[in-house]
Structure formats: structure tokens, C-alpha cells
Write an enzyme that holds these catalytic residues in place. Structure first.
Site, PDB file in Angstrom:
ATOM      1  N   ASN A  52     -34.298  25.002  36.850  1.00 42.68           N
ATOM      2  CA  ASN A  52     -33.557  25.264  35.460  1.00 42.68           C
ATOM      3  C   ASN A  52     -34.517  25.623  34.248  1.00 42.68           C
ATOM      4  O   ASN A  52     -34.040  26.211  33.174  1.00 42.68           O
ATOM      5  CB  ASN A  52     -32.953  23.935  35.008  1.00 42.68           C
ATOM      6  CG  ASN A  52     -31.701  23.914  36.097  1.00 42.68           C
ATOM      7  OD1 ASN A  52     -30.459  24.235  35.663  1.00 42.68           O
ATOM      8  ND2 ASN A  52     -31.793  22.918  37.131  1.00 42.68           N
ATOM      9  N   THR A 102     -22.665  30.445  42.727  1.00 36.24           N
ATOM     10  CA  THR A 102     -23.864  30.895  41.631  1.00 36.24           C
ATOM     11  C   THR A 102     -25.064  30.294  42.156  1.00 36.24           C
ATOM     12  O   THR A 102     -25.935  30.913  43.106  1.00 36.24           O
ATOM     13  CB  THR A 102     -23.431  30.430  40.269  1.00 36.24           C
ATOM     14  OG1 THR A 102     -23.477  28.991  40.139  1.00 36.24           O
ATOM     15  CG2 THR A 102     -22.343  31.219  39.750  1.00 36.24           C
ATOM     16  N   LYS A 149     -17.254  25.064  44.048  1.00 34.99           N
ATOM     17  CA  LYS A 149     -18.583  25.490  43.829  1.00 34.99           C
ATOM     18  C   LYS A 149     -19.198  24.465  42.599  1.00 34.99           C
ATOM     19  O   LYS A 149     -18.677  24.063  41.976  1.00 34.99           O
ATOM     20  CB  LYS A 149     -18.878  26.942  43.536  1.00 34.99           C
ATOM     21  CG  LYS A 149     -18.073  27.387  42.149  1.00 34.99           C
ATOM     22  CD  LYS A 149     -18.959  27.240  40.839  1.00 34.99           C
ATOM     23  CE  LYS A 149     -20.068  27.767  41.046  1.00 34.99           C
ATOM     24  NZ  LYS A 149     -21.056  27.468  39.823  1.00 34.99           N
ATOM     25  N   GLU A 188     -29.132  21.151  43.209  1.00 40.56           N
ATOM     26  CA  GLU A 188     -30.437  21.944  42.503  1.00 40.56           C
ATOM     27  C   GLU A 188     -31.529  21.290  43.126  1.00 40.56           C
ATOM     28  O   GLU A 188     -32.502  20.694  42.071  1.00 40.56           O
ATOM     29  CB  GLU A 188     -30.437  22.319  41.275  1.00 40.56           C
ATOM     30  CG  GLU A 188     -29.244  23.502  41.082  1.00 40.56           C
ATOM     31  CD  GLU A 188     -29.006  23.856  39.589  1.00 40.56           C
ATOM     32  OE1 GLU A 188     -28.186  24.892  39.706  1.00 40.56           O
ATOM     33  OE2 GLU A 188     -29.372  23.313  38.712  1.00 40.56           O
ATOM     34  N   THR A 220     -21.277  25.320  36.523  1.00 39.56           N
ATOM     35  CA  THR A 220     -20.027  24.777  36.512  1.00 39.56           C
ATOM     36  C   THR A 220     -19.602  24.277  37.792  1.00 39.56           C
ATOM     37  O   THR A 220     -19.773  24.669  38.842  1.00 39.56           O
ATOM     38  CB  THR A 220     -19.118  26.080  36.105  1.00 39.56           C
ATOM     39  OG1 THR A 220     -19.698  26.405  34.931  1.00 39.56           O
ATOM     40  CG2 THR A 220     -17.871  25.950  36.030  1.00 39.56           C
TER      41      THR A 220
END
Length: 406
Positions: free
Chosen positions: A401, A151, A177, A278, A191
């Protein structure tokens, strides 16, 4: 921190894979993956401790209870979480739909989803994705599957282990992932999903024991942002195609070798997830020693590793020992702060909760500029020890985010 996952694992006896664009994501990106065994295989799986577990987790938990599975189905782009009765009915339908294509029982299917929370999936594009995925199944489809489950990931994550033939000739491969919403707490962890496959001949009971022992040493000790996802899942599958007698438990020949290989693969995948945090620029092991027991050590390690102030200091390579001491004090444990010692890569910086010297601070700053380093905390009270692996918190994480729905 973008990293190369290494050579694509060779085909693993007893398994086929696929990763396709089924229309669940835009711009032709892969969004649907399958892992299919030639026959029902031993399975052990663990799932999120989040009370708001997603619909596919509910169905997968139920199906995995038998200890045998033949197919794992993963879609990305939509978590099918917080979707109520409709989402649960969808997850059950998707198992029946795939089972009808593979001519197997729906109870042998594990559904997994990852992506945006609170959005319903549509049956028509999903049925198309299933059809395309089944048609694309191949022993060489591993890398396509690993890319299809991504993702917000910056890079695909996979690993392989092939111990010396004298140790049994088995192989272990794994994919995962995850980059954000990472604080897995998987119970007997965007996730975290991980799928570990081996051709070793494990019974379901042996697979369960190996997975349970490996989790505290891998996925359950990482944290990117302190949020446990609704969809966290880790699955261990064993096809039994490698030579040798069945491995039933710790007393069976070959058990230790398989357990070591699975644990190593899971730890490597877990660390890849932290590296992909991230916007992360550093990966840090917080090692806490000297507590009354291991659980207390983990409580302190998490208090420090999940402190926003500590994580921002890590981003700036700032040896802000005061923030670490503050987080220790906020752990909820009765700690004698005058006994606290802190080191970075083995070089002392704090003793008795006080800075040793300006020279120690300057040396620590240099050490913290590395991509990976270790911060050791000793509270001097007992034999307890624990490690939590985390990443720093950067502007890139906040930017990403702030615009990512659920």
C-alpha cells in the site's frame, strides 16, 4: 494466504457471464466482466456507506431501486471515484452503451468499478471492452468474470450452493473481489464487490429481505484495514428459473432454504476476502459477549479487531493480552474491566483483565500460530454478542500500500 476457490460453478439457468481484456489494464490482464440475465430479474443491492461514494455507485443505487435488473457491468483497474461530474456522466454513458448492445433499457444496467481512485476513464477503450464482453457472453463464462473483477486480489473468489433436491432444487452461485480497503458497511461494503446469483423464484421484496438479513452475518462483520471503500457493492439476483412457486417472503415455502444458502455463500466469500488481506497470514474471529446489547458488542469487537497494535500482535502470533484489554478500554463504552475474560480457541488466557498464568500464555502462542483461530472476549454485563472477522497486519501490507495510488 492464497487459497483455491474450489470447482468452477456449473452454469446457472437464466444467466450468462463474460470476463475479457478490454484494454483498461496493461499486459493483457482481464479487466471487464458482465453478468447478464436472459430477461429482467429480481434484484436487491446494497452499497457503501462512504459519503464519497463513487459515480457508478450513484448510478447503480438509482437503477437498483426498481427491484429489477438485467445486466451487471464491472470494470477493474479504475474505481471511477472522486471523478466529479465527468465521472458521473461516464457511468451513465456506459449504461447506455451496454444497453444498446444488449437491446435493453439502460435503467436495467448496474455499473460497478474497482481500482485506482481519482482517475478518469476513457470512452474509446471502455466501448471496446463492452463490445468484447458482449461477444464473449456464455453460460460457462463464470470463472472468466470472477477473474476479470480482481485488482490486488491474490486469487479469484467464488462459491456455490446446491441444496438437496427435496428442498426445492434451486442453486446459488457467488463471486467476490477484495483484499484491501475492507471494512464494508453496506446500507438498506481495493473495494469489496460481490455478486450472488440464484435460479430460485424470488420476488424483489423477498430478495431484499434475504440480503438485508445476510449482510450482518457476512460482509458487514469483516474488516481488513478499517477503511470503508468508495465503491463497496453487493448484489443479489434471482432468475426464477428453478421449479416451484414464487417466494414472496418468510411465510413462503422454500424461503428459509434459499435464505440459508445465500447467507452461507456470502459468509464464505466474506471470509475469502479476509484471507486475501494483502499480506495476511492469519484470519481471526473476535467474538465479544456479555455486553448490554449486540451493538455494544460489535463496538468492542471492532475496536479490538481494527487496533493496529492488536493486528501486528496477531501477525507475530503474540498473545499480547494487554493490547486487547487496551483496545477494549478504547471502545468508548463503560466497561467494568475487572470482569473481562479472554480466551483463545476456548482456552482461557485472561480473567479480570489479568493474565491467568505463564502456561496459559505459552498455550495461547501455540494456538495463534494456526492460520485461523478465534479470540473470545466476555465482559460479563449482559446478553449482547457480536463477531468481527479480521486478518493480521504484516510488512507485506505496508509495502504493497505504500506504492499503490489511492
Amino acid at each position: 494466504m492464497k487459497v483455491e476457490p474450489g470447482p468452477i460453478p456449473a452454469p446457472l439457468a437464466g444467466f450468462r457471464f463474460s470476463g475479457v481484456h478490454g484494454g483498461l489494464k496493461a499486459r493483457g490482464r482481464r479487466d471487464f466482466a458482465l453478468i447478464v440475465a436472459d430477461r429482467p430479474v429480481a434484484c436487491a443491492a446494497s452499497f457503501t456507506s462512504n459519503r464519497a461514494a463513487a459515480a457508478p455507485v450513484e448510478v447503480a443505487r438509482r437503477n437498483a431501486a426498481s427491484g429489477q435488473i438485467q445486466a451487471v457491468m464491472i470494470n477493474s483497474g479504475n474505481a471511477n471515484a472522486s471523478t466529479g461530474a465527468q465521472g458521473l456522466a461516464f457511468a451513465e454513458w456506459s449504461c447506455r452503451e451496454l444497453a444498446s448492445r444488449l437491446i435493453i433499457d439502460p435503467s436495467l444496467v448496474l455499473p460497478c468499478s474497482t481500482g485506482v481512485i481519482g482517475v478518469q476513464l476513457a470512452r474509446t477503450p471502455f466501448a471496446r471492452a463492452i463490445s468484447l464482453g458482449v461477444d464473449a457472453l456464455s453460460p460457462r463464462g463464470f470463472s472468466a468474470a470472477a477473474r476479470a473483477i480482481m485488482t490486488s486480489d491474490a486469487f479469484p473468489k467464488w462459491t456455490t450452493r446446491k441444496p438437496d433436491p427435496d428442498q426445492g432444487g434451486f442453486s446459488v452461485v457467488g463471486m467476490a473481489k477484495g483484499a484491501g480497503m475492507i471494512r464494508p458497511q453496506l446500507v438498506p461494503c481495493a473495494t469489496m464487490l460481490s455478486f450472488i446469483m440464484t435460479d430460485a423464484d424470488l420476488t424483489p421484496a423477498a430478495a431484499r429481505m434475504i440480503l438485508d438479513a445476510a449482510l450482518p452475518l457476512s460482509f458487514n462483520r469483516i474488516s481488513v484495514d478499517g477503511d470503508t471503500s468508495t465503491n463497496d457493492t453487493v448484489v443479489l439476483l434471482a432468475s426464477g428459473r428453478a421449479p416451484g412457486a414464487a417466494i414472496e417472503g418468510p411465510d413462503s415455502p422454500g424461503y428459509d432454504e434459499v435464505a440459508s444458502a445465500v447467507t452461507g455463500a456470502m459468509d464464505e466469500l466474506a471470509r475469502m476476502i479476509v484471507r486475501d488481506g494483502e499480506g495476511a497470514t492469519h484470519i481471526v474471529d473476535f467474538v465479544v459477549r456479555g455486553t448490554d446489547d449486540d451493538a455494544s458488542a460489535e463496538q468492542i469487537a471492532r475496536s479490538v479487531a481494527e487496533s493496529v497494535l492488536v493486528k501486528t500482535a496477531l501477525a507475530g502470533a503474540d498473545p499480547n493480552w494487554g493490547r486487547i484489554v487496551c483496545a477494549i478500554g478504547n471502545s468508548g463504552l463503560d466497561i467494568e474491566m475487572k470482569a473481562v475474560e479472554i480466551s483463545i480457541n476456548g482456552k482461557p488466557i485472561v480473567k479480570g483483565s489479568e493474565l491467568i498464568s505463564d502456561e496459559a500464555r505459552r498455550r495461547a502462542r501455540k494456538l495463534m500460530k494456526a492460520e485461523a483461530f478465534t479470540i473470545e472476549i466476555d465482559v460479563g454485563q449482559g446478553p449482547g454478542e457480536a463477531t468481527v472477522v479480521t486478518s493480521d497486519l504484516t510488512e507485506a501490507y505496508v509495502h504493497f500500500n505504500s506504492a499503490y495510488t489511492s
